[in-house]
Design a protein around this motif. Structure first.
Motif, PDB file in Angstrom:
ATOM      1  N   LEU A 193      38.942  27.371 -14.425  1.00  0.00           N
ATOM      2  CA  LEU A 193      38.332  27.380 -15.503  1.00  0.00           C
ATOM      3  C   LEU A 193      37.310  26.127 -15.511  1.00  0.00           C
ATOM      4  O   LEU A 193      36.078  26.121 -15.943  1.00  0.00           O
ATOM      5  N   GLY A 194      37.974  24.959 -15.048  1.00  0.00           N
ATOM      6  CA  GLY A 194      37.250  23.709 -14.962  1.00  0.00           C
ATOM      7  C   GLY A 194      35.825  23.960 -14.038  1.00  0.00           C
ATOM      8  O   GLY A 194      34.894  23.487 -14.545  1.00  0.00           O
ATOM      9  N   THR A 195      36.116  24.640 -12.989  1.00  0.00           N
ATOM     10  CA  THR A 195      35.010  24.879 -12.053  1.00  0.00           C
ATOM     11  C   THR A 195      33.772  25.847 -12.432  1.00  0.00           C
ATOM     12  O   THR A 195      32.790  25.360 -12.441  1.00  0.00           O
ATOM     13  N   ALA A 196      34.558  26.740 -13.218  1.00  0.00           N
ATOM     14  CA  ALA A 196      33.503  27.475 -13.777  1.00  0.00           C
ATOM     15  C   ALA A 196      32.657  26.786 -15.091  1.00  0.00           C
ATOM     16  O   ALA A 196      31.530  27.059 -15.263  1.00  0.00           O
ATOM     17  N   PHE A 197      33.285  26.027 -15.976  1.00  0.00           N
ATOM     18  CA  PHE A 197      32.513  25.549 -16.699  1.00  0.00           C
ATOM     19  C   PHE A 197      31.821  24.325 -16.104  1.00  0.00           C
ATOM     20  O   PHE A 197      30.424  24.229 -16.673  1.00  0.00           O
ATOM     21  N   TYR A 198      32.137  23.514 -15.239  1.00  0.00           N
ATOM     22  CA  TYR A 198      31.103  22.686 -14.556  1.00  0.00           C
ATOM     23  C   TYR A 198      29.933  23.393 -13.938  1.00  0.00           C
ATOM     24  O   TYR A 198      28.733  22.940 -14.116  1.00  0.00           O
ATOM     25  N   VAL A 199      29.999  24.463 -13.371  1.00  0.00           N
ATOM     26  CA  VAL A 199      28.803  25.283 -12.709  1.00  0.00           C
ATOM     27  C   VAL A 199      28.190  25.862 -13.905  1.00  0.00           C
ATOM     28  O   VAL A 199      26.748  25.773 -13.770  1.00  0.00           O
ATOM     29  N   PHE A 200      28.745  26.341 -14.969  1.00  0.00           N
ATOM     30  CA  PHE A 200      27.825  26.718 -16.078  1.00  0.00           C
ATOM     31  C   PHE A 200      26.885  25.510 -16.810  1.00  0.00           C
ATOM     32  O   PHE A 200      25.907  25.725 -16.949  1.00  0.00           O
ATOM     33  N   HIS A 201      27.662  24.396 -16.854  1.00  0.00           N
ATOM     34  CA  HIS A 201      26.815  23.550 -17.561  1.00  0.00           C
ATOM     35  C   HIS A 201      25.584  22.999 -16.610  1.00  0.00           C
ATOM     36  O   HIS A 201      24.484  22.653 -17.038  1.00  0.00           O
ATOM     37  N   VAL A 202      26.020  22.779 -15.367  1.00  0.00           N
ATOM     38  CA  VAL A 202      24.836  22.804 -14.531  1.00  0.00           C
ATOM     39  C   VAL A 202      23.890  23.616 -14.526  1.00  0.00           C
ATOM     40  O   VAL A 202      22.513  23.239 -14.609  1.00  0.00           O
ATOM     41  N   GLN A 203      23.914  24.921 -14.541  1.00  0.00           N
ATOM     42  CA  GLN A 203      23.024  25.918 -14.650  1.00  0.00           C
ATOM     43  C   GLN A 203      22.305  25.737 -16.051  1.00  0.00           C
ATOM     44  O   GLN A 203      21.261  25.951 -16.001  1.00  0.00           O
ATOM     45  N   ILE A 204      22.753  25.527 -16.902  1.00  0.00           N
ATOM     46  CA  ILE A 204      22.270  25.218 -18.441  1.00  0.00           C
ATOM     47  C   ILE A 204      21.213  24.166 -18.429  1.00  0.00           C
ATOM     48  O   ILE A 204      19.918  24.118 -18.866  1.00  0.00           O
ATOM     49  N   GLU A 205      21.683  22.932 -17.670  1.00  0.00           N
ATOM     50  CA  GLU A 205      20.769  21.803 -17.456  1.00  0.00           C
ATOM     51  C   GLU A 205      19.442  22.184 -16.425  1.00  0.00           C
ATOM     52  O   GLU A 205      18.595  21.784 -16.717  1.00  0.00           O
ATOM     53  N   ILE A 206      19.678  23.053 -15.454  1.00  0.00           N
ATOM     54  CA  ILE A 206      18.761  23.423 -14.504  1.00  0.00           C
ATOM     55  C   ILE A 206      17.730  24.281 -15.381  1.00  0.00           C
ATOM     56  O   ILE A 206      16.411  24.264 -15.504  1.00  0.00           O
ATOM     57  N   ALA A 207      18.247  25.354 -16.151  1.00  0.00           N
ATOM     58  CA  ALA A 207      17.438  26.401 -16.790  1.00  0.00           C
ATOM     59  C   ALA A 207      16.646  25.528 -17.793  1.00  0.00           C
ATOM     60  O   ALA A 207      15.569  25.995 -18.198  1.00  0.00           O
ATOM     61  N   THR A 208      17.202  24.620 -18.594  1.00  0.00           N
ATOM     62  CA  THR A 208      16.399  23.788 -19.675  1.00  0.00           C
ATOM     63  C   THR A 208      15.650  22.584 -19.184  1.00  0.00           C
ATOM     64  O   THR A 208      15.320  21.736 -20.232  1.00  0.00           O
ATOM     65  N   ASN A 209      15.491  22.318 -17.866  1.00  0.00           N
ATOM     66  CA  ASN A 209      15.029  21.176 -17.247  1.00  0.00           C
ATOM     67  C   ASN A 209      15.394  19.913 -17.906  1.00  0.00           C
ATOM     68  O   ASN A 209      14.555  18.862 -17.989  1.00  0.00           O
ATOM     69  N   GLY A 210      16.969  20.090 -18.133  1.00  0.00           N
ATOM     70  CA  GLY A 210      17.384  18.694 -18.562  1.00  0.00           C
ATOM     71  C   GLY A 210      17.326  18.323 -20.115  1.00  0.00           C
ATOM     72  O   GLY A 210      17.624  17.059 -20.640  1.00  0.00           O
ATOM     73  N   ASN A 211      16.645  19.418 -20.611  1.00  0.00           N
ATOM     74  CA  ASN A 211      16.396  19.092 -22.322  1.00  0.00           C
ATOM     75  C   ASN A 211      17.753  19.193 -23.011  1.00  0.00           C
ATOM     76  O   ASN A 211      17.735  18.869 -24.342  1.00  0.00           O
ATOM     77  N   VAL A 212      18.756  19.859 -22.610  1.00  0.00           N
ATOM     78  CA  VAL A 212      20.191  20.048 -23.137  1.00  0.00           C
ATOM     79  C   VAL A 212      20.908  19.224 -22.142  1.00  0.00           C
ATOM     80  O   VAL A 212      21.724  20.067 -21.349  1.00  0.00           O
ATOM     81  N   PRO A 213      21.099  18.046 -22.205  1.00  0.00           N
ATOM     82  CA  PRO A 213      22.096  17.302 -21.508  1.00  0.00           C
ATOM     83  C   PRO A 213      23.633  17.519 -21.896  1.00  0.00           C
ATOM     84  O   PRO A 213      24.283  16.480 -22.377  1.00  0.00           O
ATOM     85  N   ILE A 214      24.115  18.539 -21.673  1.00  0.00           N
ATOM     86  CA  ILE A 214      25.448  18.911 -21.585  1.00  0.00           C
ATOM     87  C   ILE A 214      26.354  18.548 -20.559  1.00  0.00           C
ATOM     88  O   ILE A 214      27.662  18.295 -20.916  1.00  0.00           O
ATOM     89  N   LEU A 215      26.058  18.233 -19.404  1.00  0.00           N
ATOM     90  CA  LEU A 215      26.707  17.970 -18.320  1.00  0.00           C
ATOM     91  C   LEU A 215      27.468  16.671 -18.762  1.00  0.00           C
ATOM     92  O   LEU A 215      26.777  15.698 -18.522  1.00  0.00           O
TER      93      LEU A 215
END
Length: 291
Positions: A136-158
């Protein structure tokens, strides 16, 4: 021969009854012995950790050279433990509140309605209980990384507090769905129909009829969800950001450099917090009704 057997019949009957009674009594004693051994097996680590937290010397020996409260004082002098406790408390409270807000409607939907995919949805909501925390932790980490990549860092969730809470919410939802659904299994829905026939709308019916009936499940879900979030290590390791640390991570980092009874003292305080939560919850809502 018939006359000879008549006097012995009562004796045979008495022997059979006594044998059956002895077997039942032996069975009860064996069951009690098995329960006692199981309880001792569960409590032995807790008893050992509690004893270790009061040892005076840094490296315990047996027999001990004395007892002291110095290790409990060391907790107050360690800012990492204090910050970790406060962060774990903050994340646990927020995640529990959001998890209840999501899990209660989901449980009501699963319990009250029949629709295609109902069983799949129920299993999906309970899935985090069976998936290893590292996964679960790995999946969430990858998910947050993908969110930042998709939003060009505009959503700093990581590495943010929101990202950490987001992962812990997933620990609360399964407990909420499971316990509230179990409470609703014994709920008489004719009470809701009677309230609506008397003029109550859906919200009033839920607030005055349904909610008091499922309150034990909600309180139990909040307690178990908070404990799961407060003591979680695996997901927090992947989602915690720089400069932040939860209490389980603080304990792990302390053990990397030093081993002394301070960790045992911290563990005892954790057990006291959880035990107090259990006693207070059971005082107002009997946990045996839902657990």
């Amino acid at each position: 021969m018939a006359a000879t057997n008549i006097p012995t019949t009562p004796h045979v009957f008495t022997a059979v009854v006594l044998r059956a009674f002895d077997q039942r009594r032996l069975g009860r004693w064996l069951l009690k012995a098995a329960a006692g051994l199981s309880l001792l097996y569960i409590l032995t680590p807790l008893i050992f950790v509690t004893w270790l937290s009061f040892c005076r010397e840094e490296i315990p020996s047996f027999p001990p050279h004395g007892y002291s409260l110095r290790w409990y004082a060391e907790i107050a002098n360690n800012q990492q433990f204090i910050d970790g406790f406060l962060l774990s408390l903050q994340v646990g409270v927020i995640a529990t509140a959001i998890g209840l807000a999501v899990g209660i409607p989901a449980a009501l939907c699963i319990a009250h309605f029949r629709f295609a995919g109902r069983g799949f949805l129920n299993n999906l909501l309970l899935f985090p209980l069976v998936v290893p925390g590292v996964v679960l932790g790995t999946a969430f980490y990858v998910f947050h990384v993908q969110i930042e990549i998709a939003t060009n860092g505009n959503v700093p969730i990581l590495g943010s507090l929101a990202g950490l809470v987001n992962g812990h919410i997933l620990l609360v939802i399964p407990w909420t769905v499971r316990l509230v659904t179990a409470t609703l299994a014994n709920f008489d829905r004719t009470l809701e129909e009677a309230a609506q026939n008397l003029g109550a709308d859906r919200w009033t019916t839920f607030r005055r009829v349904t909610l008091p009936s499922i309150l034990p499940g909600i309180v139990a879900a909040a307690m178990f969800g908070f404990v799961s979030s407060f003591s979680n290590l695996e997901i927090s390791l992947f989602l915690v950001g720089p400069g932040r640390t939860t209490l389980p991570i603080a304990i792990l980092q302390y053990l990397e450099w030093k081993i002394d009874p301070t960790i045992a003292a911290v563990s005892v305080l954790q057990m006291l917090v959880v035990g107090a939560a259990l006693l207070i919850t059971d005082r107002f809502v009997k946990l045996s009704r839902v657990v």
